[in-house]
Design a protein around this motif. Structure first.
Motif, mmCIF file in Angstrom:
data_model
loop_
_atom_site.group_PDB
_atom_site.id
_atom_site.type_symbol
_atom_site.label_atom_id
_atom_site.label_comp_id
_atom_site.label_asym_id
_atom_site.label_seq_id
_atom_site.Cartn_x
_atom_site.Cartn_y
_atom_site.Cartn_z
ATOM 1 N N CYS A 184 0.840 -1.211 0.000
ATOM 2 C CA CYS A 184 0.000 0.000 0.000
ATOM 3 C C CYS A 184 0.868 1.250 0.000
ATOM 4 C CB CYS A 184 -0.923 0.010 1.216
ATOM 5 S SG CYS A 184 -2.348 -1.081 1.094
ATOM 6 N N LYS A 185 1.875 1.276 0.864
ATOM 7 C CA LYS A 185 2.749 2.446 0.935
ATOM 8 C C LYS A 185 3.481 2.676 -0.385
ATOM 9 C CE LYS A 185 4.689 3.851 4.602
ATOM 10 N NZ LYS A 185 4.981 4.429 5.864
ATOM 11 N N GLU A 186 3.920 1.597 -1.027
ATOM 12 C CA GLU A 186 4.686 1.718 -2.263
ATOM 13 C C GLU A 186 3.877 2.340 -3.401
ATOM 14 O OE1 GLU A 186 6.229 -2.187 -3.073
ATOM 15 O OE2 GLU A 186 7.785 -1.987 -1.549
ATOM 16 N N VAL A 187 2.562 2.112 -3.417
ATOM 17 C CA VAL A 187 1.742 2.619 -4.523
ATOM 18 C C VAL A 187 0.813 3.760 -4.114
ATOM 19 C CG1 VAL A 187 1.876 0.470 -5.841
ATOM 20 C CG2 VAL A 187 -0.021 0.823 -4.232
ATOM 21 N N GLY A 188 0.912 4.214 -2.870
ATOM 22 C CA GLY A 188 0.096 5.345 -2.427
ATOM 23 C C GLY A 188 -1.358 5.021 -2.164
ATOM 24 N N VAL A 189 -1.631 3.790 -1.756
ATOM 25 C CA VAL A 189 -2.986 3.362 -1.403
ATOM 26 C C VAL A 189 -3.089 3.363 0.115
ATOM 27 C CG1 VAL A 189 -4.527 1.349 -1.413
ATOM 28 C CG2 VAL A 189 -3.300 1.981 -3.491
ATOM 29 N N ALA A 190 -4.191 3.872 0.650
ATOM 30 C CA ALA A 190 -4.382 3.902 2.101
ATOM 31 C C ALA A 190 -4.488 2.484 2.649
ATOM 32 C CB ALA A 190 -5.631 4.694 2.453
ATOM 33 N N PHE A 191 -3.822 2.225 3.780
ATOM 34 C CA PHE A 191 -3.898 0.940 4.461
ATOM 35 C C PHE A 191 -4.814 1.108 5.662
ATOM 36 C CE2 PHE A 191 -2.266 -1.988 7.764
ATOM 37 C CZ PHE A 191 -2.478 -3.194 7.111
ATOM 38 N N LEU A 192 -5.908 0.347 5.696
ATOM 39 C CA LEU A 192 -6.857 0.416 6.795
ATOM 40 C C LEU A 192 -6.602 -0.722 7.761
ATOM 41 C CD1 LEU A 192 -8.261 2.233 4.715
ATOM 42 C CD2 LEU A 192 -10.422 1.265 5.459
ATOM 43 N N GLU A 193 -6.733 -0.420 9.051
ATOM 44 C CA GLU A 193 -6.554 -1.451 10.070
ATOM 45 C C GLU A 193 -7.210 -0.983 11.357
ATOM 46 O OE1 GLU A 193 -2.936 -4.314 11.285
ATOM 47 O OE2 GLU A 193 -2.481 -2.193 11.456
ATOM 48 N N THR A 196 -3.259 1.001 21.138
ATOM 49 C CA THR A 196 -2.255 1.034 20.065
ATOM 50 C C THR A 196 -2.625 1.964 18.916
ATOM 51 O OG1 THR A 196 -3.217 -0.823 18.851
ATOM 52 C CG2 THR A 196 -1.591 -1.356 20.573
ATOM 53 N N ILE A 197 -3.726 2.668 19.026
ATOM 54 C CA ILE A 197 -4.193 3.490 17.911
ATOM 55 C C ILE A 197 -3.193 4.586 17.548
ATOM 56 C CG2 ILE A 197 -5.974 5.140 17.201
ATOM 57 C CD1 ILE A 197 -6.678 2.080 16.970
ATOM 58 N N GLY A 198 -2.623 5.254 18.554
ATOM 59 C CA GLY A 198 -1.642 6.301 18.265
ATOM 60 C C GLY A 198 -0.442 5.771 17.505
ATOM 61 N N GLU A 199 0.048 4.626 17.908
ATOM 62 C CA GLU A 199 1.186 3.990 17.234
ATOM 63 C C GLU A 199 0.833 3.648 15.786
ATOM 64 O OE1 GLU A 199 3.081 -0.421 17.596
ATOM 65 O OE2 GLU A 199 2.858 0.689 19.479
ATOM 66 N N ARG A 200 -0.374 3.158 15.571
ATOM 67 C CA ARG A 200 -0.804 2.807 14.218
ATOM 68 C C ARG A 200 -0.935 4.058 13.344
ATOM 69 N NH1 ARG A 200 -3.115 -2.708 14.250
ATOM 70 N NH2 ARG A 200 -2.825 -3.426 16.375
ATOM 71 N N ILE A 201 -1.522 5.111 13.904
ATOM 72 C CA ILE A 201 -1.661 6.355 13.149
ATOM 73 C C ILE A 201 -0.281 6.893 12.780
ATOM 74 C CG2 ILE A 201 -2.356 8.784 13.331
ATOM 75 C CD1 ILE A 201 -4.771 7.765 15.028
ATOM 76 N N ALA A 209 -12.326 5.430 18.660
ATOM 77 C CA ALA A 209 -12.485 6.711 17.965
ATOM 78 C C ALA A 209 -11.959 7.853 18.827
ATOM 79 C CB ALA A 209 -13.951 6.938 17.609
ATOM 80 N N ALA A 210 -12.268 7.830 20.125
ATOM 81 C CA ALA A 210 -11.797 8.882 21.036
ATOM 82 C C ALA A 210 -10.277 8.870 21.139
ATOM 83 C CB ALA A 210 -12.427 8.705 22.415
ATOM 84 N N ALA A 211 -9.685 7.681 21.206
ATOM 85 C CA ALA A 211 -8.224 7.582 21.290
ATOM 86 C C ALA A 211 -7.580 8.127 20.023
ATOM 87 C CB ALA A 211 -7.800 6.131 21.519
ATOM 88 N N GLY A 212 -8.156 7.821 18.873
ATOM 89 C CA GLY A 212 -7.617 8.320 17.612
ATOM 90 C C GLY A 212 -7.731 9.828 17.505
#
Length: 109
Positions: free
Chosen positions: A62-71, A77-82, A96-99
């Motif tokens: 996803c990163k290589e082609v500019g496509v959003a990766f959803l998870e 762990t939301i902050g780390e993922r963001i 949602a609140a943590a994000g």
């Protein structure tokens, strides 16, 4: 908007080629169904190495082609993922609140 769920062994094997198709907006890796494709009756937690490798393969492609990766994931762990470039999806009001807290975004009540 076209999004993909890459959630079985065959889809993982074709990840890079599939994500090069023009017009794809996002992809996610689908650990539940992917686990079944690997032969697990229930989604193992923590995820075994082959599932983590599959997740990382989709994320990298996803990163290589500019496509959003959803998870998704737990609120802890939301902050780390963001910070890692993941677009967080689904979950619960707590996630949602943590994000929002991590990213400084607000939402009208």
């Amino acid at each position: 908007m076209l999004g993909l769920k890459i959630e079985n062994v065959r889809a993982i094997a074709n990840t890079e080629m599939t994500l090069r198709v023009p017009g794809i907006a996002f992809a996610e890796w689908g650990p539940g169904d992917l686990g079944m494709s690997f032969g697990y009756k229930n989604t193992p937690s923590p995820h075994p190495p082959e599932m983590l490798e599959a997740r990382n393969r989709v994320y990298t492609a996803c990163k290589e082609v500019g496509v959003a990766f959803l998870e998704g994931g737990p609120a802890e762990t939301i902050g780390e993922r963001i910070d890692g470039g993941v677009r967080v999806m689904g979950g619960s009001p707590e996630i949602a609140a943590a994000g929002r807290a991590h990213s400084g975004r607000t939402m009208p009540v």
